[in-house]
Write a protein that holds these residues in place. Structure first.
Motif, PDB file in Angstrom:
ATOM      1  N   ARG A 249       0.830  -1.213   0.000  1.00 60.81           N
ATOM      2  CA  ARG A 249       0.000   0.000   0.000  1.00 60.81           C
ATOM      3  C   ARG A 249       0.865   1.265   0.000  1.00 60.81           C
ATOM      4  N   ILE A 250       1.982   1.214   0.703  1.00 63.68           N
ATOM      5  CA  ILE A 250       2.904   2.347   0.636  1.00 63.68           C
ATOM      6  C   ILE A 250       3.442   2.487  -0.786  1.00 63.68           C
ATOM      7  N   SER A 251       3.789   1.353  -1.400  1.00 62.99           N
ATOM      8  CA  SER A 251       4.297   1.376  -2.778  1.00 62.99           C
ATOM      9  C   SER A 251       3.281   1.996  -3.720  1.00 62.99           C
ATOM     10  N   ALA A 252       2.003   1.700  -3.493  1.00 61.34           N
ATOM     11  CA  ALA A 252       0.956   2.267  -4.347  1.00 61.34           C
ATOM     12  C   ALA A 252       0.962   3.789  -4.288  1.00 61.34           C
ATOM     13  N   LEU A 255       3.860   5.129  -6.387  1.00 62.78           N
ATOM     14  CA  LEU A 255       3.748   4.958  -7.834  1.00 62.78           C
ATOM     15  C   LEU A 255       2.655   5.820  -8.447  1.00 62.78           C
ATOM     16  N   ASP A 256       1.644   6.158  -7.645  1.00 67.13           N
ATOM     17  CA  ASP A 256       0.493   6.900  -8.163  1.00 67.13           C
ATOM     18  C   ASP A 256       0.190   8.060  -7.220  1.00 67.13           C
ATOM     19  N   THR A 262      -7.060   7.917  -2.502  1.00 66.22           N
ATOM     20  CA  THR A 262      -7.938   6.761  -2.699  1.00 66.22           C
ATOM     21  C   THR A 262      -7.889   5.830  -1.491  1.00 66.22           C
ATOM     22  N   LEU A 263      -6.696   5.562  -0.983  1.00 65.91           N
ATOM     23  CA  LEU A 263      -6.559   4.705   0.187  1.00 65.91           C
ATOM     24  C   LEU A 263      -7.199   5.342   1.415  1.00 65.91           C
TER      25      LEU A 263
END
Length: 609
Positions: A249-252, A255-256, A262-263
């Protein structure tokens, strides 16, 4: 279903777009247009269609199974490892590896949104002393001779407190007093006057305690008048399409640039749904929720509050704040009382967070003269060892094996999951959630299976299957597997995944023992926390070396201690102060970069002899 003809004008305007129709298990149908080449997983996620996944769409968990009912979708290189030839011909694909190049109708299997979770823990009895207080007062009406202001008149009737008063309360005060014929109830939270209600509502005061877990979120509605829970509900964290663990989730978010919002929104939706459900179940007015307590790991709390989590993912693993500034329920997207505060726990470090502080509070570990070991078993396993004299904490990166991610036949603890295994006289006895046909293996079943295979001599202590030891052994390709039931099996790679996970945890508590100068047998009690720890068999945990070799009576399933700590904090301001004191009572030990970690980790890989 026959796919309707596309609208010519719109398609001509967007020749690089394809149309996706998602047919969901509940009968809902969602249609969208996405750029050609978009994966079915992303197309679904962007449009609020939940597809099961524990790796965040990276193609490693093989859980995001969908069926293409209309249209042609190429078979990816990963699909044959997840489906049989018949399933591939029937249109089954992994959504994260299916890049849409034409219009498709996609059937989405039901998502298991209510996994088996630990709803209660080993909390202590506490003296009821909630921060939320109500004072019913009957005021005298002002006259020309008594022109005391409305606010001063109210405060004079509560001369034992000196609350802070928000402007919003004063705005409505005059009308409320007059419409209620000067008979009102003041609502106080600590030293803050959050409302003045007409009439006598003094017997109605509530709070919600949340355990905001990476996988499962649990809400408990509390009656603060009696201290009793009125309703408890749990649900999967709606962030799960972004991955099963915090790193995904951190990576998301890295990257975006839109992923953080959203999270945050998905965390809010999860909490809001649970709040609505517990209030509906108990018949409680949402506006009579005057306080919420939120426990969770550092990443979950920062994501829910919209705080960038990127510094948590890389050395030196910096958190935004060990004690966050004051927050409100509205900051978590909750439509309870508009001025309800949100109580948060402090954090010891990036990976020993507020949920573990809540667990320390619930277990009373720092209040006990005995030396006790608390392990919250999960993807990132937190470990606390100590007593009232001294206590240490650390975090062990166990990986997703205990959540059954990366396990060939792994699944969440839901109906159809094997949660217990016994091998008696060569016969395999299974315990299956929901008493239905087995369809997969959850974390507790994985530990049980390996422990039983070790006991039966089918696995040796290095973790290798013993050739010829059972007629249930077979090969899939080049890999040895043990069949538990029909299509449900345990592979050699699955065993290795569990070995790495348990070795990481065992290395963690071994290092803490060394730091305290004690031997593992001197530990008086082992507490296994979290949803996984609640269903773990003590004998199996000892047999695989997950916990020290102690008498089984000294190994206790602690349950949802984070949620229990949140409840305790809602019920007692004294206990809340004790939680804040944990930062001064427990020292954090960082495992990363320790010279002794690798050697100890290698020593712990083998199963105990």
């Amino acid at each position: 279903m026959t796919l309707p003809e596309p609208e010519p004008l719109l398609e001509a305007m967007h020749p690089d777009r394809v149309r996706l129709v998602f047919e969901q298990a509940d009968g809902a149908v969602k249609e969208t247009r996405v750029p050609a080449g978009t994966t079915l997983f992303d197309g679904a996620s962007w449009n609020g269609v939940a597809i099961d996944s524990t790796c965040g769409g990276h193609g490693t968990c093989k859980k995001c199974k969908v069926r293409v009912a209309s249209g042609e979708q190429a078979v990816s290189s990963v699909d044959p490892r997840a489906f049989s030839s018949e399933e591939l011909r029937a249109g089954w694909r992994l959504a994260c590896r299916a890049h849409a190049s034409e219009h498709l109708v996609v059937e989405v299997p039901p998502l298991q949104t209510r996994p088996k979770a630990a709803l209660a823990g080993v909390g202590r009895h506490v003296i009821l002393r909630p921060a939320v207080q109500k004072r019913y007062v009957e005021l005298t009406e002002p006259t020309l001779e008594d022109q005391t202001s409305d606010l001063e008149r109210l405060l004079a009737a509560m001369d034992d407190v000196e609350p802070r008063v928000p402007l919003e309360v004063v705005r409505a005060l005059g009308r409320t007093l007059r419409e209620a014929d000067w008979k009102v109830t003041a609502v106080l939270v600590d030293d803050l006057l959050i409302d003045v209600e007409p009439g006598d509502t003094s017997k109605r005061r509530h709070a919600i305690a949340f355990d905001l877990g990476t996988t499962t979120v649990v809400a408990t509605l509390l009656d603060l008048e009696t201290g009793q829970p009125l309703a408890v509900r749990s649900i999967l964290n709606m962030q799960q399409p972004f991955g099963a663990d915090v790193i995904s989730r951190i990576s998301a978010t890295m990257l975006d640039p839109d992923a953080l919002e959203t999270l945050r929104a998905r965390a809010h939706q999860t909490l809001a749904q649970l709040a609505d459900e517990v209030c509906q179940e108990s018949g409680t007015d949402m506006l009579e929720i005057y306080e919420v307590v939120v426990a969770g790991n550092v990443t979950m709390i920062q994501l829910a509050l919209g705080i960038d989590p990127e510094p948590l993912s890389m050395a030196p693993f910096t958190i935004a704040a060990r004690r966050l500034p004051e927050a409100t329920a509205a900051d978590f997207g909750l439509s309870v009382h508009e001025r309800a505060p949100a109580v948060l726990f402090p954090a010891l470090g990036a990976y020993v967070g507020p949920d573990i502080v809540a667990g320390i509070l619930a277990t009373g570990l720092t209040l006990d003269r005995r030396t006790r070991l608390f392990i919250d078993v999960g993807t990132n396993s937190e470990i606390v060892l100590g007593s009232s004299a001294v206590a240490l904490a650390t975090a062990a990166p166990a990986g997703p094996a205990f959540e059954a991610a990366q396990i060939r036949c792994g699944m969440r603890a839901a109906d159809g999951a094997i949660e217990g295994v016994k091998i008696v006289g060569g016969d395999v006895e299974l315990t299956v959630i929901g008493d239905v046909e087995p369809v997969g293996l959850c974390g507790s079943g994985l530990v049980d299976a390996v422990a039983e295979l070790l006991g039966a001599g089918i696995l040796d202590h290095s973790g290798r299957f013993t050739a010829g030891s059972s007629e249930r052994l077979d090969k899939i390709g080049e890999e040895t597997v043990f069949y538990l039931h029909d299509d449900v099996f345990l592979s050699q790679r699955d065993v290795r995944e569990l070995q790495f996970a348990k070795a990481s945890i065992a290395t963690g508590w071994t290092i803490l023992c060394n730091e305290l100068g004690i031997e593992p047998h001197e530990i008086s009690q082992v507490l296994l926390g979290g949803s996984f720890g609640s269903y773990l068999t003590a004998a199996s945990a000892v047999k695989i070396g997950l916990v020290p070799r102690l008498p089984l009576a000294r190994i206790v399933a602690a349950g949802n201690v984070a949620g229990e700590g949140a409840k305790i904090a809602a019920l007692s301001v004294t206990e809340r102060a004790a939680a804040n004191a944990v930062l001064d009572e427990v020292d954090y030990v960082e495992l990363s970069g320790r010279a002794d970690f690798n050697d100890l980790f290698i020593d712990q890989l083998a199963f105990p002899g």
